[in-house]
Design a protein around this motif. Sequence first.
Motif, short mmCIF file in Angstrom:
data_model
loop_
_atom_site.label_atom_id
_atom_site.label_comp_id
_atom_site.label_asym_id
_atom_site.label_seq_id
_atom_site.Cartn_x
_atom_site.Cartn_y
_atom_site.Cartn_z
N GLU A 45 0.82 -1.21 0.00
CA GLU A 45 0.00 0.00 0.00
C GLU A 45 0.85 1.26 0.00
N ALA A 46 0.54 2.15 -0.94
CA ALA A 46 1.28 3.41 -1.04
C ALA A 46 0.91 4.34 0.10
N ALA A 47 1.89 5.08 0.59
CA ALA A 47 1.66 6.03 1.68
C ALA A 47 0.83 7.21 1.18
N ARG A 48 -0.22 7.54 1.92
CA ARG A 48 -1.06 8.68 1.58
C ARG A 48 -0.50 9.95 2.22
N ALA A 49 -1.04 11.06 1.77
CA ALA A 49 -0.58 12.35 2.28
C ALA A 49 -1.18 12.69 3.64
N GLY A 50 -2.27 12.04 4.02
CA GLY A 50 -2.94 12.34 5.27
C GLY A 50 -2.17 11.84 6.48
N LYS A 53 -1.00 6.97 7.03
CA LYS A 53 -0.24 6.71 5.81
C LYS A 53 -0.82 5.57 4.99
N GLN A 54 -1.16 4.46 5.64
CA GLN A 54 -1.70 3.30 4.94
C GLN A 54 -3.08 2.97 5.53
N PRO A 55 -4.13 3.58 5.03
CA PRO A 55 -5.46 3.43 5.66
C PRO A 55 -5.99 1.99 5.64
N ASP A 232 -2.29 1.68 -4.92
CA ASP A 232 -3.28 2.74 -4.71
C ASP A 232 -4.67 2.21 -4.35
N LEU A 234 -7.62 0.27 -2.09
CA LEU A 234 -7.95 0.05 -0.69
C LEU A 234 -8.17 -1.44 -0.40
#
Length: 269
Positions: A45-50, A53-55, A232, A234
Amino acid sequence: MPVARRPRPLVATLTTATVSIGLLVLAVRVGWLGADVGRGGNFCEAARAGWVKQPANALSNLGFVVAGLAVAWRARFPERLGDTLPRFPGLTTGYACLVVLLGPASAAMHATQSSLGGLLDMTSMYLVASFAAAYAVTRWRRRDSTFFWQVFVLLVAACELTGLSDRQIPVVHSTGNAAFGLLLVAAVVVETMLWRRGRARVDLRYGAAALTSMLVAFAIWTLSQHGWCDPDSLLQGHAAWHLLDAVAAYLLFRLYASERITAGRRIDA
């Protein structure tokens, strides 16, 4: 006649869940766990900007919280705990709380990708594997709670020391993961020996289901790091690993709770 209930296991486990999740949310929000160093970034899972990081990989750990609460819910009824678990006061509640803690501890790594989060994740794995191995050995040796806790602490300490090595291990990657896996294998071997000895009987369906769940989880864990991966999405293989392991943790408890002393034998004979 109404069935007697013991609220203490559920209260203790609910408290553990509430406090640990609350602390995790605060720690992630405030940054107590430290900087993002990419820990756990190899799980697709790619790290998110929020701030999470990995929801998918983080939130799937709620499965452990549900599993721990399910253990505690059943533990309210002493007659559903079999013949052996009641000989170890507090052990069922301890196991329920431990399973709950797997969730926030693993989520700490996936939410922050920090070094401390990774340490919490590995420690939670050591705790549950050490519990399974220590409980199996304690019953094999026909010992008491003191012996269980001694073995449990020694196994956790051994795992922590083993995990300090940065040596790479084929398939499982790290020495810590190898220690976790070896303890689970040891638990399966001793549980099989206990069943063959015949002093007590368990419902093997729960054991087989728990083992199957763990093996499928491990297969998905492996595949999701070797091509079966959409960073990308979920829908993450590692999230499935968490959910299947949570199912296995609950089924393991059901195996323990199904244990009955064979007619005409004493457990300490």
